[in-house]
Scaffold this motif. Structure first.
Motif, PDB file in Angstrom:
ATOM      1  N   MET A  69       3.180   2.470   1.218  1.00 38.03           N
ATOM      2  CA  MET A  69       3.011   3.563   0.261  1.00 38.03           C
ATOM      3  C   MET A  69       2.806   4.897   1.002  1.00 38.03           C
ATOM      4  SD  MET A  69       3.364   2.226  -2.716  1.00 38.03           S
ATOM      5  CE  MET A  69       4.547   1.139  -1.892  1.00 38.03           C
ATOM      6  N   LEU A  70       2.072   4.837   2.094  1.00 37.68           N
ATOM      7  CA  LEU A  70       1.873   6.046   2.897  1.00 37.68           C
ATOM      8  C   LEU A  70       3.187   6.541   3.487  1.00 37.68           C
ATOM      9  CD1 LEU A  70      -1.430   4.912   4.666  1.00 37.68           C
ATOM     10  CD2 LEU A  70      -1.212   6.936   3.214  1.00 37.68           C
ATOM     11  N   GLN A  71       4.057   5.612   3.878  1.00 29.96           N
ATOM     12  CA  GLN A  71       5.365   6.005   4.412  1.00 29.96           C
ATOM     13  C   GLN A  71       6.236   6.641   3.332  1.00 29.96           C
ATOM     14  OE1 GLN A  71       7.546   3.262   7.019  1.00 29.96           O
ATOM     15  NE2 GLN A  71       5.672   2.038   7.206  1.00 29.96           N
ATOM     16  N   ILE A  72       6.257   6.016   2.162  1.00 29.30           N
ATOM     17  CA  ILE A  72       7.118   6.507   1.084  1.00 29.30           C
ATOM     18  C   ILE A  72       6.690   7.908   0.639  1.00 29.30           C
ATOM     19  CG2 ILE A  72       7.778   6.128  -1.333  1.00 29.30           C
ATOM     20  CD1 ILE A  72       7.636   3.114  -0.751  1.00 29.30           C
ATOM     21  N   THR A  73       5.400   8.168   0.636  1.00 27.22           N
ATOM     22  CA  THR A  73       4.890   9.459   0.138  1.00 27.22           C
ATOM     23  C   THR A  73       4.611  10.456   1.270  1.00 27.22           C
ATOM     24  OG1 THR A  73       2.618   8.605   0.184  1.00 27.22           O
ATOM     25  CG2 THR A  73       3.848   8.389  -1.888  1.00 27.22           C
ATOM     26  N   ARG A  74       5.157  10.190   2.452  1.00 26.96           N
ATOM     27  CA  ARG A  74       4.852  11.047   3.603  1.00 26.96           C
ATOM     28  C   ARG A  74       5.208  12.512   3.333  1.00 26.96           C
ATOM     29  NH1 ARG A  74       7.103   8.559   8.790  1.00 26.96           N
ATOM     30  NH2 ARG A  74       5.348   7.176   8.384  1.00 26.96           N
ATOM     31  N   SER A  75       6.286  12.737   2.620  1.00 23.76           N
ATOM     32  CA  SER A  75       6.691  14.125   2.338  1.00 23.76           C
ATOM     33  C   SER A  75       5.869  14.751   1.213  1.00 23.76           C
ATOM     34  CB  SER A  75       8.179  14.183   1.973  1.00 23.76           C
ATOM     35  OG  SER A  75       8.425  13.468   0.770  1.00 23.76           O
ATOM     36  N   VAL A  78       0.168  14.506  -1.500  1.00 22.52           N
ATOM     37  CA  VAL A  78      -0.696  14.891  -2.626  1.00 22.52           C
ATOM     38  C   VAL A  78      -0.580  13.886  -3.768  1.00 22.52           C
ATOM     39  CG1 VAL A  78      -1.111  16.656  -4.391  1.00 22.52           C
ATOM     40  CG2 VAL A  78      -0.646  17.337  -2.040  1.00 22.52           C
ATOM     41  N   SER A  79       0.580  13.265  -3.898  1.00 29.69           N
ATOM     42  CA  SER A  79       0.765  12.296  -4.984  1.00 29.69           C
ATOM     43  C   SER A  79      -0.221  11.138  -4.862  1.00 29.69           C
ATOM     44  CB  SER A  79       2.199  11.763  -4.985  1.00 29.69           C
ATOM     45  OG  SER A  79       2.510  11.122  -3.758  1.00 29.69           O
TER      46      SER A  79
END
Length: 427
Positions: A69-75, A78-79
Motif C-alpha cells: 500500500m505504501l508503494q502504490i500511494t508513494r506519489s 496523503v491518501s
C-alpha cells in the motif's frame, strides 16, 4: 494486465492484486506483482478504487501488505493519512501495530508539502487518541518533531552547511516591518488601511501600528473605532491580547492604551494570549534574565522560555519542562549595528537540558516580541520599536556628556541599558 483501467471495479483489482501476491509467495516470482503495482500506480483514482476499501480494516493486514500500500500511494501519501484519520475517528483507541508501521514508513515530509492542512488535522486527532497512553503520546510527539525537522531540512536544501546555519529555525515575522506606506495617510485613513493590510498579522501589530501615529497617542481611540477593531479581530480570526501588554507602557502611549482598556469588550483575554519573559544564553553559556540592548544588535544570542501550552491539555508526559527556544542573529550595515533576526528553533538537539518544544502548537507566527527596557522611570515596554521599524538603528550619536545613544524607531535609547525580551504568545 491490459484490462486494468479507471473503470475497473474493486473486485477485479482485488483479484489481480491477490493473484500477484500469491505468485510471489508460492511461486517466488515477482514479475506479476511488479506489473500489477505499475498498473495500479498509474491509476488516477487508485486511492478511491482500491486502497481505501483494501485498507478498511488495515489493523488486520500484515506488514507485507502494508508495504505494498505504501508503494502504490508513494506519489500521494496523503491518501494514507486520510484513511488513517477516518479510521481513528471511528476506532478512537490507542495506536495498533499497523498504524505505527505505516507512520514509521510513510513519507510524512511529502504529506506536509502536499497538504499541510490534512497533516495538522491528522496530528490533532492523534493527540486525542493517544491521551490514554503515555507511550503512544511520546511516539506521536517524537514523530511530529522528527517530521518537521526533516521537512525543514528538505525545504531549506540538502547542504549540511545550510542546515548548520539555519538550525532548523522558523523566522519570527513580526519584527522590523515597514510602516512607510502608512505614514503619508491621514490618521483616520491610516486606521482603515491598517485594519485590512496583509502586513498586519495580529492584534498586537495593529495596536502598535496605531501607537505609531501621534494623533492617536494624543487623542486616544473612540469607542466606535474600538468596536471596529473588535469586528476586524473577529473577521481576521485573531487571538485576543494579554492584559499584560498594557502594563509598563511608555507614558507617550498611555492615552491610546487606556482608551482601549476602558472601552474594549472583546480585545483582551488571559485565555488566548500569555506573556513570557525569556532567559538569555550568552555566547559564554552564562544564563541571565536581562541583557544589554547593544548585545541584541551585535552578538548572536539564544533565549529560552517556559510555556505550558494550553492545547497540550496539561498532559505532557515528556521529561523536563515545556517551552521554546529563540535564536537572535545581528544584521550589520557597513559594519555598524542595524537590525537583528529572531528564529524559533524546532531542532530538539539545540535545546538546553530539561526543555522541549511542542512544535505542533508553538508557531513562529504566534509569537510577538516586545522589549522591556530598564529606564530611570522604571521598566517600560518600548512598543513598536522593533515591530514597525524598517530602518533599524537609524542613528547613533553622543550627548553633551559623550554618552552614546541610539535612535531606534520612535525612541532614543542607551545601548548599555538592561533589556528583557518579552514574548506574547497567542493560542
Amino acid at each position: 494486465m491490459g484490462n486494468i483501467s479507471p473503470s475497473s471495479d474493486y473486485q477485479t483489482l482485488l483479484f489481480l492484486f491477490e493473484e500477484a501476491r500469491f505468485s510471489l509467495k508460492v511461486m517466488k516470482c515477482d514479475k506479476m506483482l511488479t506489473m500489477v503495482l505499475q498498473k495500479f500506480c498509474g491509476l488516477e483514482n487508485k486511492a478511491e478504487k482500491f486502497v481505501e476499501p483494501y485498507m478498511k480494516n488495515y489493523a488486520e493486514l500484515g506488514n507485507d501488505q502494508l508495504d505494498l500500500m505504501l508503494q502504490i500511494t508513494r506519489s500521494n501519501p496523503v491518501s494514507l493519512l486520510k484513511i488513517m484519520k477516518e479510521n481513528l475517528k471511528v476506532e478512537a483507541k490507542v495506536l495498533d501495530n499497523s498504524s505505527r508501521y505505516i507512520l514509521e514508513n510513510l513519507d510524512i515530509c511529502k504529506c506536509i508539502s502536499d497538504d499541510e492542512h490534512i497533516f495538522e488535522e491528522f496530528f490533532d486527532l492523534m493527540d486525542i487518541v493517544t491521551q490514554s497512553s503515555d507511550l503512544d503520546a511520546l511516539f506521536v510527539n517524537k514523530l511530529y518533531r522528527r517530521s518537521m525537522k526533516e521537512f525543514n531540512i528538505s525545504r531549506n536544501g540538502n547542504s549540511s552547511a545550510v542546515q548548520s546555519e539555519l538550525h532548523l529555525s522558523t523566522s519570527i515575522p513580526h519584527i522590523f516591518c515597514s510602516f512607510e506606506h502608512f505614514r503619508g495617510l491621514l490618521p483616520l485613513e491610516c486606521f482603515e488601511v491598517l485594519k485590512e493590510s496583509p502586513t498586519v498579522l495580529n492584534l498586537y501589530m495593529l495596536i502598535e501600528g496605531l501607537l505609531m501615529l501621534p494623533y492617536f497617542s494624543q487623542e486616544g481611540l473612540t469607542p466606535k473605532m474600538i468596536c471596529e477593531i473588535e469586528e476586524t479581530r473577529r473577521q481576521r480570526s485573531w487571538s485576543r491580547i494579554s492584559p499584560d501588554f498594557f502594563e509598563h507602557s511608555h507614558p507617550y502611549f498611555k492615552t491610546t492604551l487606556e482608551s482601549i482598556t476602558k472601552h474594549s469588550k472583546d480585545l483582551i483575554s488571559n485565555d488566548e494570549s500569555i506573556k513570557r519573559r525569556g532567559t538569555v544564553i550568552c555566547p559564554d553559556k552564562i544564563e541571565r534574565m536581562s541583557f544589554r540592548l547593544k548585545d541584541l544588535f551585535l552578538t548572536p544570542l539564544s533565549f529560552y522560555f517556559y510555556l505550558e501550552h494550553p492545547k497540550t491539555n496539561h498532559s505532557c508526559d515528556l521529561p523536563g519542562h515545556c517551552g521554546f527556544l529563540l535564536k537572535s542573529r545581528p544584521e550589520m550595515k557597513s559594519g555598524q549595528p542595524f537590525k537583528f533576526t529572531v528564529d524559533l528553533c524546532v531542532d530538539e538537539e539545540e535545546y538546553p537540558n530539561g526543555l522541549h518544544i511542542h512544535p505542533k502548537f508553538v508557531k513562529a507566527e504566534k509569537i510577538h516580541l516586545v522589549p522591556l527596557c530598564s529606564t530611570i522611570d522604571g521598566s517600560q515596554y518600548f512598543h513598536a520599536s522593533i515591530t514597525w521599524n524598517e530602518h533599524g538603528i537609524s542613528r547613533a550619536f553622543s550627548d553633551e556628556n559623550s554618552f552614546p545613544w541610539w535612535e531606534l524607531g520612535m525612541s532614543e535609547l542607551d545601548p548599555f541599558m538592561d533589556v528583557f525580551l518579552t514574548a506574547f504568545v497567542t493560542f
